[in-house]
Design a protein around this motif. Structure first.
Motif, PDB file in Angstrom:
ATOM      1  N   GLY A 192     -42.002  26.679  14.157  1.00  0.00           N
ATOM      2  CA  GLY A 192     -41.629  28.058  13.843  1.00  0.00           C
ATOM      3  C   GLY A 192     -42.400  28.588  12.642  1.00  0.00           C
ATOM      4  O   GLY A 192     -42.805  29.759  12.611  1.00  0.00           O
ATOM      5  N   ILE A 193     -42.612  27.726  11.657  1.00  0.00           N
ATOM      6  CA  ILE A 193     -43.390  28.139  10.485  1.00  0.00           C
ATOM      7  C   ILE A 193     -44.817  28.467  10.929  1.00  0.00           C
ATOM      8  O   ILE A 193     -45.391  29.479  10.531  1.00  0.00           O
ATOM      9  CB  ILE A 193     -43.366  27.039   9.409  1.00  0.00           C
ATOM     10  N   GLU A 194     -45.355  27.630  11.790  1.00  0.00           N
ATOM     11  CA  GLU A 194     -46.730  27.869  12.258  1.00  0.00           C
ATOM     12  C   GLU A 194     -46.813  29.176  13.064  1.00  0.00           C
ATOM     13  O   GLU A 194     -47.736  29.973  12.858  1.00  0.00           O
ATOM     14  CB  GLU A 194     -47.206  26.698  13.109  1.00  0.00           C
ATOM     15  N   MET A 195     -45.864  29.374  13.966  1.00  0.00           N
ATOM     16  CA  MET A 195     -45.895  30.613  14.769  1.00  0.00           C
ATOM     17  C   MET A 195     -45.697  31.834  13.885  1.00  0.00           C
ATOM     18  O   MET A 195     -46.340  32.876  14.091  1.00  0.00           O
ATOM     19  CB  MET A 195     -44.821  30.568  15.848  1.00  0.00           C
ATOM     20  N   GLY A 196     -44.804  31.711  12.909  1.00  0.00           N
ATOM     21  CA  GLY A 196     -44.550  32.835  12.016  1.00  0.00           C
ATOM     22  C   GLY A 196     -45.771  33.183  11.185  1.00  0.00           C
ATOM     23  O   GLY A 196     -46.092  34.358  10.972  1.00  0.00           O
ATOM     24  N   GLY A 200     -41.025  27.464   3.550  1.00  0.00           N
ATOM     25  CA  GLY A 200     -41.040  28.051   4.888  1.00  0.00           C
ATOM     26  C   GLY A 200     -41.371  29.531   4.820  1.00  0.00           C
ATOM     27  O   GLY A 200     -41.866  30.027   3.795  1.00  0.00           O
ATOM     28  N   LEU A 201     -41.078  30.218   5.903  1.00  0.00           N
ATOM     29  CA  LEU A 201     -41.417  31.642   5.986  1.00  0.00           C
ATOM     30  C   LEU A 201     -40.644  32.436   4.934  1.00  0.00           C
ATOM     31  O   LEU A 201     -39.445  32.223   4.731  1.00  0.00           O
ATOM     32  CB  LEU A 201     -41.115  32.169   7.394  1.00  0.00           C
ATOM     33  N   ASN A 202     -41.337  33.335   4.293  1.00  0.00           N
ATOM     34  CA  ASN A 202     -40.710  34.196   3.296  1.00  0.00           C
ATOM     35  C   ASN A 202     -39.910  35.264   4.032  1.00  0.00           C
ATOM     36  O   ASN A 202     -40.460  36.001   4.854  1.00  0.00           O
ATOM     37  CB  ASN A 202     -41.792  34.837   2.420  1.00  0.00           C
ATOM     38  N   THR A 203     -38.626  35.314   3.761  1.00  0.00           N
ATOM     39  CA  THR A 203     -37.772  36.282   4.460  1.00  0.00           C
ATOM     40  C   THR A 203     -37.038  37.157   3.455  1.00  0.00           C
ATOM     41  O   THR A 203     -36.759  36.744   2.338  1.00  0.00           O
ATOM     42  CB  THR A 203     -36.715  35.572   5.329  1.00  0.00           C
ATOM     43  N   ALA A 204     -36.723  38.353   3.895  1.00  0.00           N
ATOM     44  CA  ALA A 204     -35.819  39.213   3.138  1.00  0.00           C
ATOM     45  C   ALA A 204     -34.389  38.698   3.364  1.00  0.00           C
ATOM     46  O   ALA A 204     -34.156  37.915   4.282  1.00  0.00           O
ATOM     47  CB  ALA A 204     -35.952  40.650   3.640  1.00  0.00           C
ATOM     48  N   PRO A 205     -33.435  39.131   2.553  1.00  0.00           N
ATOM     49  CA  PRO A 205     -32.047  38.719   2.789  1.00  0.00           C
ATOM     50  C   PRO A 205     -31.539  39.107   4.188  1.00  0.00           C
ATOM     51  O   PRO A 205     -30.599  38.520   4.699  1.00  0.00           O
ATOM     52  CB  PRO A 205     -31.270  39.453   1.686  1.00  0.00           C
ATOM     53  N   THR A 206     -32.166  40.068   4.798  1.00  0.00           N
ATOM     54  CA  THR A 206     -31.837  40.478   6.170  1.00  0.00           C
ATOM     55  C   THR A 206     -32.328  39.478   7.210  1.00  0.00           C
ATOM     56  O   THR A 206     -32.016  39.611   8.389  1.00  0.00           O
ATOM     57  CB  THR A 206     -32.566  41.786   6.503  1.00  0.00           C
ATOM     58  N   GLY A 207     -33.152  38.518   6.810  1.00  0.00           N
ATOM     59  CA  GLY A 207     -33.748  37.588   7.767  1.00  0.00           C
ATOM     60  C   GLY A 207     -35.102  38.032   8.286  1.00  0.00           C
ATOM     61  O   GLY A 207     -35.768  37.291   9.012  1.00  0.00           O
ATOM     62  N   GLU A 208     -35.516  39.245   7.940  1.00  0.00           N
ATOM     63  CA  GLU A 208     -36.837  39.714   8.364  1.00  0.00           C
ATOM     64  C   GLU A 208     -37.918  38.845   7.732  1.00  0.00           C
ATOM     65  O   GLU A 208     -37.877  38.567   6.532  1.00  0.00           O
ATOM     66  CB  GLU A 208     -37.058  41.165   7.929  1.00  0.00           C
ATOM     67  N   VAL A 209     -38.884  38.436   8.520  1.00  0.00           N
ATOM     68  CA  VAL A 209     -40.017  37.685   7.984  1.00  0.00           C
ATOM     69  C   VAL A 209     -40.967  38.669   7.309  1.00  0.00           C
ATOM     70  O   VAL A 209     -41.325  39.688   7.898  1.00  0.00           O
ATOM     71  CB  VAL A 209     -40.746  36.901   9.100  1.00  0.00           C
ATOM     72  N   VAL A 253     -42.682  41.789   9.126  1.00  0.00           N
ATOM     73  CA  VAL A 253     -43.422  41.734  10.389  1.00  0.00           C
ATOM     74  C   VAL A 253     -42.456  42.264  11.446  1.00  0.00           C
ATOM     75  O   VAL A 253     -41.419  41.640  11.689  1.00  0.00           O
ATOM     76  CB  VAL A 253     -43.825  40.286  10.734  1.00  0.00           C
ATOM     77  N   PRO A 254     -42.748  43.392  12.063  1.00  0.00           N
ATOM     78  CA  PRO A 254     -41.760  43.994  12.977  1.00  0.00           C
ATOM     79  C   PRO A 254     -41.356  43.020  14.084  1.00  0.00           C
ATOM     80  O   PRO A 254     -42.207  42.374  14.698  1.00  0.00           O
ATOM     81  CB  PRO A 254     -42.508  45.209  13.551  1.00  0.00           C
ATOM     82  N   GLY A 255     -40.065  42.930  14.298  1.00  0.00           N
ATOM     83  CA  GLY A 255     -39.576  42.100  15.400  1.00  0.00           C
ATOM     84  C   GLY A 255     -39.504  40.620  15.106  1.00  0.00           C
ATOM     85  O   GLY A 255     -39.165  39.842  15.994  1.00  0.00           O
ATOM     86  N   LEU A 256     -39.784  40.207  13.872  1.00  0.00           N
ATOM     87  CA  LEU A 256     -39.760  38.764  13.580  1.00  0.00           C
ATOM     88  C   LEU A 256     -38.745  38.438  12.487  1.00  0.00           C
ATOM     89  O   LEU A 256     -38.749  39.056  11.418  1.00  0.00           O
ATOM     90  CB  LEU A 256     -41.148  38.262  13.173  1.00  0.00           C
ATOM     91  N   TYR A 257     -37.917  37.453  12.781  1.00  0.00           N
ATOM     92  CA  TYR A 257     -36.855  37.014  11.877  1.00  0.00           C
ATOM     93  C   TYR A 257     -36.910  35.495  11.782  1.00  0.00           C
ATOM     94  O   TYR A 257     -37.436  34.819  12.678  1.00  0.00           O
ATOM     95  CB  TYR A 257     -35.483  37.459  12.407  1.00  0.00           C
ATOM     96  N   ALA A 258     -36.369  34.956  10.710  1.00  0.00           N
ATOM     97  CA  ALA A 258     -36.284  33.499  10.590  1.00  0.00           C
ATOM     98  C   ALA A 258     -35.072  33.136   9.762  1.00  0.00           C
ATOM     99  O   ALA A 258     -34.607  33.927   8.925  1.00  0.00           O
ATOM    100  CB  ALA A 258     -37.552  32.924   9.972  1.00  0.00           C
ATOM    101  N   ALA A 259     -34.551  31.940   9.983  1.00  0.00           N
ATOM    102  CA  ALA A 259     -33.437  31.427   9.178  1.00  0.00           C
ATOM    103  C   ALA A 259     -33.491  29.911   9.191  1.00  0.00           C
ATOM    104  O   ALA A 259     -34.171  29.295  10.011  1.00  0.00           O
ATOM    105  CB  ALA A 259     -32.097  31.936   9.721  1.00  0.00           C
ATOM    106  N   GLY A 260     -32.721  29.330   8.275  1.00  0.00           N
ATOM    107  CA  GLY A 260     -32.726  27.875   8.151  1.00  0.00           C
ATOM    108  C   GLY A 260     -34.027  27.412   7.538  1.00  0.00           C
ATOM    109  O   GLY A 260     -34.735  28.166   6.870  1.00  0.00           O
ATOM    110  N   ARG A 261     -34.369  26.165   7.774  1.00  0.00           N
ATOM    111  CA  ARG A 261     -35.516  25.585   7.071  1.00  0.00           C
ATOM    112  C   ARG A 261     -36.867  26.029   7.619  1.00  0.00           C
ATOM    113  O   ARG A 261     -37.909  25.666   7.077  1.00  0.00           O
ATOM    114  CB  ARG A 261     -35.431  24.059   7.019  1.00  0.00           C
TER     115      ARG A 261
END
Lengths: 500, 500
Positions: free
Chosen positions: A265-269, A423-432, A440-448
């Motif tokens: 997921g980190i690689e794809m992000g 890992g991927l830098n995210t906003a508190p909303t989960g947005e990458v 990045v529109p349409g991309l979210y991440a959570a967890g490790r």
């Protein structure tokens, strides 16, 4: 070149969309379950893809401990007062030199609501407290000290309270039960769960993530996710190549905590333009405080010097061990505190003597190194003080009862479990976020797969990763469900730069 | 969204190409100069864009030292034998846990040829040796010990030799002269040098880099580079936001060594699909070995313990200082070794006493900590041995002549200069690799925009970065010049993934 983890497929090159959903979630650990659940409850059609045959991930290998504070029922019943402010301060300190202030504040203000939410999902909490230094309760009690709250320097800035809220469960490994409960709710909420489904690439529409490519039954399928893709694929502790390039000091450890934590997921992000931060950071621990009398021991490095207040959280102590030169450290104990270390820890007795001078000599150390360290230590311990490393008085036991022993923790052969924190830098909303800090529109991440509350190996505390997975997994699910659907495979939206 | 460092422009969106060249080089330090020079000599039309008003970069701030070995004229004249094997072993050790074996081997085999090439460009080397521990010669001598070759553990595995080959130059700062000479050759070779030209984005044609966007005279111009773009933009020591996200432990230091080292090339390379590795690593140093009698001092941390053999390269010692707890360390000296530290270093005298016990007390340290350390040290120093940290015998001077002093090096107020070592992952050819290890077509990098020979702060040695800049800059220039030109703005070449 074929689309891969490193190269997204362009939507314009998709011949046929094989499946449509509003939100696609990748990975069925605690983060993925919470993300899917909230997205589905918010009205989105959700498909969850899991590489393995069923739910679990690293979450199911954990103790099912969640870092919660601010005055829970269990804290109050056990006589502890806590506040959102103290929790926030602790999270900030534990986050290290680049703690995410916004996530710390949001989580601290909402951790009690999140605790209630977990209960509402059916996660059982007995509400009873176990004192002392435990890794996880083996009884069905559900509140423990799970970090460095009582240790210096944390105790000086953040009013201490036990905050490890553990799922009610006999024995080790409550994480499996936690994931089972979240899975049940996920299915009830109508999430379409597809296991044995390996996501191999994201699909981009210009800058936006439009879907993903998944391999199922030997076929590659193109999945359109109108509102977003949420990456909950875990860290990269099981990807040797990524460890070498990004976290080489973790690569020498021998027990990755993960199932399929291959960093996909980190690689794809990153391939979709997401920023990945603090990839060098990792949690690590060696189970040296079992049996618990060993927690009264003193650590010295190969020069015979102490290097940390040994009463800090075992992960903080273990991570600091790994900073020491020489490839190993020693845990010093006397007859009163000695206990045979757990077999699994592969900690060996390196020297025994009738005095610290004898132990020093048997280790081949210089005279007046280890023995001088222990002379200072014992003098101070007799007064319950540690001016050097600020160990708490309750752990300042003079080690004066012969025989004395040095246990050797070797970084390459002792059992050091670890997982990655970057890992991927995210906003508190989960947005990458991309490298410019723009989602990045349409991309979210959570967890490790993301860099969340825990992002500094020296500050990690048990329950911090699951707190982050579950709480920010929920935020990501909500955010994706509310995301305005992109026009079906619109044209690229990048401005034309013209000369002139 | 506008094209930026984080978002390449798509070639299809370019309305007009304002300029064509075979190879575009970005940045006019030593790496950019060498890349441009070799590309031009190989027959390519080369345009070099520099953000500042002229050549220089961090290279011009350096001492103009290049790490060369294997038996140079200067080494031989001074009576040292050296071998390519010893050089390779040293480079491997200095590269740390993820040293680039291919680059170490290639450089070690070719460093003497590279030395000759530098001479052929007109870089003067007197060929004379200065013994002792110097940062750079202030005379016009040109060979010094510039690393940890004589220090443990390096000396045990790599036969030591002095390898810092410094441009012949009176006084400090030979780097400026080095760049001037390379600039002259670059211009003679017909490179089109454009200064005050800030590159703001790459231009992509599918997966390949097709050119760049540059801001000149208030206009954005689209530059087509048929054979490739070479990023020689330096590291990111002057980009606070990148430091925070990728190298937060460097962010607290106060003296970045750079001119425009804002990480722009690393950001553009990542946005084009390049992998950036070891972004957490940085070189750092504090000028504590001037005056040189201070090099006989002993470092202790706030617990009164030594932490390294103080005879290692000043950068290795300084980097290890920064790992110590408490925000500062002390340099202990006696009357015989004391000298007033350089004003610029902002090192203060923290305590003076007639005995080490008095110094210990004046520092507010526990009895038997610093003084015990010095008792062991002096006992061993009298025998010329250091069983704890393996300091070489010539630096084991007993510190026994009163008065005694502790000098304080504070990480936030003393002068710690630094630059970053992480960057784009490149092949020895200079090709930028993506996260899957595949070259990004048309994209090259060299110098600190890339992750090269130096990639581990604890292993850095003077001259290693300029060796990497100049040698691998040349490789990148040659590779780009020989690259098959892409068809003018071809269509995307990614395979279509279809679902059945």
């Amino acid at each position: 070149m074929k689309a891969s983890l490193h190269h997204p497929l362009q939507a314009a090159d998709v011949i046929q969309w094989d499946h449509h959903c509003d939100v696609a979630v990748v990975g069925f650990g605690a983060a993925g379950a919470c993300a899917a659940l909230e997205a589905a409850r918010a009205g989105a059609s959700v498909t969850l893809f899991e590489m393995a045959g069923g739910s679990g991930g690293a979450s199911a290998l954990s103790g099912g401990e969640i870092y919660i504070g601010g005055g829970s029922d269990a804290q109050t019943a056990a006589g502890f007062s806590d506040s959102a402010e103290a929790l926030e301060t602790y999270l900030q300190m534990a986050g290290g030199p680049d703690a995410d202030a916004d996530k710390c504040a949001l989580y601290a203000r909402n951790s009690l609501d999140h605790y209630q939410w977990l209960k509402d999902q059916g996660v059982p909490y007995k509400g009873t407290y176990v004192p002392g230094k435990v890794i996880e309760p083996t009884t069905d009690d559900t509140l423990i000290w799970s970090g460095s709250e009582l240790a210096w320097p944390f105790r000086e800035q953040a009013a201490p309270a036990p905050r490890g809220h553990v799922i009610q469960h006999e024995g080790w490994g409550g994480g499996r039960k936690l994931v089972d409960i979240l899975e049940a709710r996920t299915v009830e909420a109508g999430v379409d769960v597809q296991c044995n489904a390996r996501v191999t690439a994201l699909i981009m529409d210009g800058r936006a993530v439009a879907g993903l490519v998944v391999r199922q039954d030997g076929q590659e399928r193109c999945i359109r996710a109108t509102r977003g893709v949420i990456l909950c694929t875990g860290g990269f502790c099981m990807n040797e190549d990524m460890l070498r390039r990004y976290a080489p000091h973790a690569a020498k450890l021998n027990d990755p905590i993960g199932v399929n934590d291959n960093g996909s997921g980190i690689e794809m992000g990153m391939a979709a333009g997401g920023d990945a931060i603090h990839l060098d950071e990792f949690f690590s621990t060696c189970p040296w405080i079992m049996p618990d009398s060993l927690a009264q021991g003193v650590f010295v490095n190969v020069a015979g010097n102490r290097f940390i207040g040994e009463d800090a959280y075992h992960g903080r102590v273990s991570r600091t061990m790994l900073d020491q030169p020489g490839g190993h450290v020693y845990l010093l104990v006397d007859n009163a505190t000695f206990a045979q270390p757990l077999d699994i820890a592969r900690i060996e007795i390196a020297a025994v003597g009738e005095s610290w001078e004898e132990v020093e000599a048997e280790l081949g150390m210089e005279p007046e190194t280890l023995s001088a360290t222990m002379r200072v230590y014992n003098r101070n311990a007799a007064q319950g003080r540690d001016p050097l490393f600020h160990r708490g008085p309750e752990f300042m036991t003079p080690l004066v009862e012969a025989p004395f022993a040095a246990l050797k923790l070797d970084f390459s052969t002792s059992y050091f479990s670890f997982f990655t924190l970057g890992g991927l830098n995210t906003a508190p909303t989960g947005e990458v976020l991309d490298r410019g800090g723009i989602p990045v529109p349409g991309l979210y991440a959570a967890g490790r797969a993301s860099c969340g509350l825990p992002r500094w190996g020296h500050g990690y505390s048990s329950g911090m990763s699951l707190a982050d997975c579950t709480f920010f997994g929920r935020q990501a699910g909500l955010s994706a469900a509310r995301n305005e659907p992109a026009d079906a495979v619109s044209n690229r939206s990048i401005d034309v730069v013209s000369a002139e």
